[in-house]
Design an enzyme around this catalytic site. Structure first.
Site, PDB file in Angstrom:
ATOM      1  N   ASP A 235      20.930  25.674  -3.823  1.00 12.95           N
ATOM      2  CA  ASP A 235      20.244  24.473  -3.343  1.00 12.95           C
ATOM      3  C   ASP A 235      21.205  23.402  -2.830  1.00 12.95           C
ATOM      4  O   ASP A 235      20.948  22.196  -2.942  1.00 12.95           O
ATOM      5  CB  ASP A 235      19.346  23.875  -4.456  1.00 12.95           C
TER       6      ASP A 235
ATOM      7  N   GLY B  81      15.089  29.487  -1.731  1.00  9.99           N
ATOM      8  CA  GLY B  81      14.182  28.568  -1.038  1.00  9.99           C
ATOM      9  C   GLY B  81      15.049  27.690  -0.169  1.00  9.99           C
ATOM     10  O   GLY B  81      15.801  26.865  -0.680  1.00  9.99           O
TER      11      GLY B  81
ATOM     12  N   GLN C 174      21.480  31.507  -2.842  1.00 11.10           N
ATOM     13  CA  GLN C 174      21.984  31.082  -4.155  1.00 11.10           C
ATOM     14  C   GLN C 174      23.363  30.407  -3.996  1.00 11.10           C
ATOM     15  O   GLN C 174      23.621  29.828  -2.963  1.00 11.10           O
ATOM     16  CB  GLN C 174      22.059  32.266  -5.137  1.00 11.10           C
TER      17      GLN C 174
HETATM   18  P1  GDP Z   1      19.312  25.564  -0.006  1.00 10.06           P
HETATM   19  O1  GDP Z   1      18.622  26.467  -0.970  1.00 10.06           O
HETATM   20  O2  GDP Z   1      20.794  25.563  -0.186  1.00 10.06           O
HETATM   21  O3  GDP Z   1      18.922  25.831   1.422  1.00 10.06           O
HETATM   22  O4  GDP Z   1      18.838  24.079  -0.355  1.00 10.06           O
HETATM   23  P2  GDP Z   1      17.320  23.617  -0.661  1.00 10.06           P
HETATM   24  O5  GDP Z   1      16.559  23.620   0.587  1.00 10.06           O
HETATM   25  O6  GDP Z   1      16.761  24.368  -1.809  1.00 10.06           O
HETATM   26  O7  GDP Z   1      17.566  22.148  -1.212  1.00 10.06           O
HETATM   27  C1  GDP Z   1      18.209  21.177  -0.434  1.00 10.06           C
HETATM   28  C2  GDP Z   1      17.258  19.988  -0.282  1.00 10.06           C
HETATM   29  O8  GDP Z   1      17.983  18.877   0.201  1.00 10.06           O
HETATM   30  C3  GDP Z   1      16.168  20.229   0.746  1.00 10.06           C
HETATM   31  O9  GDP Z   1      15.044  19.505   0.371  1.00 10.06           O
HETATM   32  C4  GDP Z   1      16.763  19.664   2.045  1.00 10.06           C
HETATM   33  O10 GDP Z   1      15.776  19.232   2.972  1.00 10.06           O
HETATM   34  C5  GDP Z   1      17.522  18.475   1.501  1.00 10.06           C
HETATM   35  N1  GDP Z   1      18.744  18.097   2.233  1.00 10.06           N
HETATM   36  C6  GDP Z   1      19.652  18.897   2.872  1.00 10.06           C
HETATM   37  N2  GDP Z   1      20.693  18.169   3.311  1.00 10.06           N
HETATM   38  C7  GDP Z   1      20.435  16.884   2.942  1.00 10.06           C
HETATM   39  C8  GDP Z   1      21.160  15.639   3.077  1.00 10.06           C
HETATM   40  O11 GDP Z   1      22.269  15.586   3.602  1.00 10.06           O
HETATM   41  N3  GDP Z   1      20.572  14.532   2.548  1.00 10.06           N
HETATM   42  C9  GDP Z   1      19.362  14.551   1.922  1.00 10.06           C
HETATM   43  N4  GDP Z   1      18.879  13.420   1.449  1.00 10.06           N
HETATM   44  N5  GDP Z   1      18.662  15.693   1.789  1.00 10.06           N
HETATM   45  C10 GDP Z   1      19.204  16.839   2.262  1.00 10.06           C
HETATM   46  P1  IMO Z   2      18.798  29.142  -3.041  1.00 11.32           P
HETATM   47  O1  IMO Z   2      19.122  30.231  -2.056  1.00 11.32           O
HETATM   48  C1  IMO Z   2      18.886  27.765  -7.190  1.00 11.32           C
HETATM   49  C2  IMO Z   2      18.510  30.822 -10.299  1.00 11.32           C
HETATM   50  C3  IMO Z   2      17.246  30.783 -11.149  1.00 11.32           C
HETATM   51  C4  IMO Z   2      17.785  31.328 -12.462  1.00 11.32           C
HETATM   52  C5  IMO Z   2      18.796  32.382 -12.017  1.00 11.32           C
HETATM   53  C6  IMO Z   2      18.256  33.813 -12.001  1.00 11.32           C
HETATM   54  O2  IMO Z   2      17.581  28.365  -2.716  1.00 11.32           O
HETATM   55  O3  IMO Z   2      20.003  28.306  -3.329  1.00 11.32           O
HETATM   56  P2  IMO Z   2      16.563  35.111 -10.415  1.00 11.32           P
HETATM   57  O4  IMO Z   2      15.115  34.845 -10.109  1.00 11.32           O
HETATM   58  O5  IMO Z   2      17.444  35.121  -9.236  1.00 11.32           O
HETATM   59  O6  IMO Z   2      16.748  36.327 -11.278  1.00 11.32           O
HETATM   60  O7  IMO Z   2      16.995  33.858 -11.355  1.00 11.32           O
HETATM   61  O8  IMO Z   2      19.174  32.016 -10.685  1.00 11.32           O
HETATM   62  N1  IMO Z   2      18.285  30.895  -8.833  1.00 11.32           N
HETATM   63  C7  IMO Z   2      18.456  29.859  -8.013  1.00 11.32           C
HETATM   64  N2  IMO Z   2      18.761  28.560  -8.263  1.00 11.32           N
HETATM   65  N3  IMO Z   2      18.716  28.183  -5.913  1.00 11.32           N
HETATM   66  C8  IMO Z   2      18.437  29.469  -5.639  1.00 11.32           C
HETATM   67  O9  IMO Z   2      18.412  29.962  -4.391  1.00 11.32           O
HETATM   68  C9  IMO Z   2      18.249  30.374  -6.708  1.00 11.32           C
HETATM   69  N4  IMO Z   2      17.926  31.694  -6.806  1.00 11.32           N
HETATM   70  C10 IMO Z   2      17.976  31.993  -8.104  1.00 11.32           C
HETATM   71  O10 IMO Z   2      16.744  29.485 -11.282  1.00 11.32           O
HETATM   72  O11 IMO Z   2      18.496  30.324 -13.132  1.00 11.32           O
HETATM   73 MG    MG Z   3      17.105  26.398  -2.395  1.00 14.01          MG
END
Ligand code: GDP
Ligand code: IMO
Ligand code: MG
Length: 432
Positions: free
Chosen positions: A13, A40, A226
């Protein structure tokens, strides 16, 4: 020509989706190589938010080819739902825009049932906090040589044979060990026949396709899911996911030779988050943690769970630099730190009188380490509108500079908001 891998440096994330979407402008092919719909990835384009779990984050550009490599585990129901959603947004996912490796493994209904029930049966201090999407059991079957590949859907006899064996074995576990409902062979079979019909046009040999692309000078962008600390080998095991999340797996997970990778961009959130259980040395349990959670909108993009928040951790960052061979950092969510009077960066850990510059390999030690912090000045100004380094408050520039010094790695991208244009692209990895 440049082939670039994007990976998460922390516990996921970090903003990979946003950065991949941004870099897709300069790429021709965008490839997912591991993980499944535990991921996600959030994109914000022209005010509209998209969250992708399986489809590569390059899909919003019409003339690019997206690929799902052999290292990904696929829940066909989720994939088809994502494709439908894109179609409803006026962006139909044609086989010209998406290819799926025949060798990618299928997440079956019994994988999800096992994931949920096995996790529920664990004592609270042993729970991983999985996403419940069947990821672990699916990769387990792959390694145990019992998995079903998506390409097997096209061979009715092979699919039936594998499904029969698996349903028999998994129903034994589900009913006898976990005391829960069995899955139905007949229902699963007919459901997957429908998936096969819908997905057949998309299946192909991703490795051959990428080889052709490379030889004709196309730019390839590999999208990690991840983060490094969730890597099955290098993360905080057993509180990890079940795939290799590090850059090396971009090659294994897509069938691409390592000598053809030119650079690796590590996505580093300006602070740290973690969702699910497991050690998190710089976690904050006070108002500052709450503030980061609220200002950063830190809720899981897959499960909606509140993300745990803490200070930036350079032990974690340096692990990622080494394990992935990171050539440049994309520092994201810098805007979330506005308003803090001081910021802290964990520079090492201590436990039982011992100092650690690297992550301890023993999980019981990692669970008890205390971070050693360095304090730096914060800034009050909101920075979402800033588009050049010079316009950032001096403390924000110093913070970036300190990250570069500690990691000995340049920050090539700085992100100050979720939208595409809320970005400072200091050095384009596809340009060099
Ligand atoms: P990912 O799994 O690495 O693609 O990250 P996620 O989408 O799960 O979580 C990142 C969150 O931060 C999302 O809601 C993005 O829209 C948001 N985001 C990404 N870059 C920035 C940033 O520079 N500033 C802020 N405020 N939000 C960001
Ligand atoms: P993105 O790509 C954050 C975490 C789960 C749990 C552990 C194992 O969005 O960064 P799993 O379902 O993979 O067996 O769960 O890994 N986890 C993540 N945490 N971002 C993700 O993906 C994750 N995918 C799995 O919360 O701790
Ligand atoms: Mg994510």
């Amino acid at each position: 020509m440049a082939n670039v891998v994007v990976v998460g440096t922390q516990w996921g994330d970090e903003g990979k989706g946003k950065i991949v979407d941004l870099l897709t402008r300069y790429a021709d092919y965008i490839v997912r190589f591991q993980g499944g719909n535990n991921a996600g990835h959030t994109l914000v384009v022209e005010g509209k938010q998209f969250i992708f779990h399986l489809i590569p984050s390059g899909i919003l550009y019409e003339n690019k080819r997206c690929m799902i490599g052999n290292g990904v585990v696929i829940d066909p129901e989720v994939l088809l739902a994502e494709m439908k959603e894109l179609e409803e947004s006026g962006l139909p996912v044609t086989p010209q825009r998406l290819m799926i490796s025949e060798n990618a493994h299928l997440i079956m209904p019994y994988h999800k049932a096992l994931d949920l029930n096995q996790e529920a049966a664990l004592k609270s201090n042993k729970k991983i906090g999985t996403t419940g999407r069947g990821i672990g059991p699916c990769y387990g079957d792959k390694i145990n040589r019992k998995g079903i590949k998506i390409g097997d859907l096209l061979d009715e006899d092979l699919f039936k044979d594998k499904l029969k064996d698996n349903v028999e074995e998994k129903n034994f576990l589900l009913t006898k060990q976990l005391q829960t409902e069995p899955v139905s062979y007949a229902e699963t079979y007919s459901k997957f026949q429908l998936f096969a019909e819908k997905l057949e046009p998309y299946l192909g040999n991703v490795s051959v396709e990428l080889d052709k692309a490379r030889k004709s000078g196309r730019h390839i962008l590999f999208e990690g899911a991840q983060g490094t600390q969730l890597d099955i080998d290098h993360g905080t095991y057993p509180f990890v996911t079940s795939s290799n999340t590090v850059a090396g797996n971009a090659c294994t997970g897509s069938g691409f030779g390592p000598v053809h990778i030119d650079s690796v961009i590590g996505i580093l959130k300006a602070y740290t988050t973690r969702v699910g259980s497991g050690p998190f040395p710089s976690e904050l349990f006070d108002d500052t943690g709450e503030q980061l959670q609220r200002k950063g909108g830190e809720f899981g993009a897959t499960t909606g769970r509140k993300r745990r928040c803490g200070w930036l951790d350079s032990v974690v960052a340096n692990e990622a630099i080494r394990l992935n061979g990171i050539t440049g950092l994309a520092v994201t969510k810098l805007d979330v730190l506005s308003g803090q009077s001081n910021l802290k960066i964990a520079t090492s850990y201590e436990a039982a009188g011992k100092k650690f510059k690297a992550m301890p390999s023993n999980i019981r030690v990692t669970q008890h380490v205390k971070p050693v912090y360095e304090e730096v000045g914060g800034w009050q100004e909101e920075i979402g509108g800033v588009r050049s380094l010079d316009d950032l408050p001096v403390q924000a520039r110093d913070y970036i500079k300190r990250i570069e010094d500690i990691t000995e790695t340049p920050a090539v991208i700085i992100s100050v908001g979720p939208a595409r244009d809320e970005t400072l692209l200091l050095q384009n990895p596809f340009a060099g």
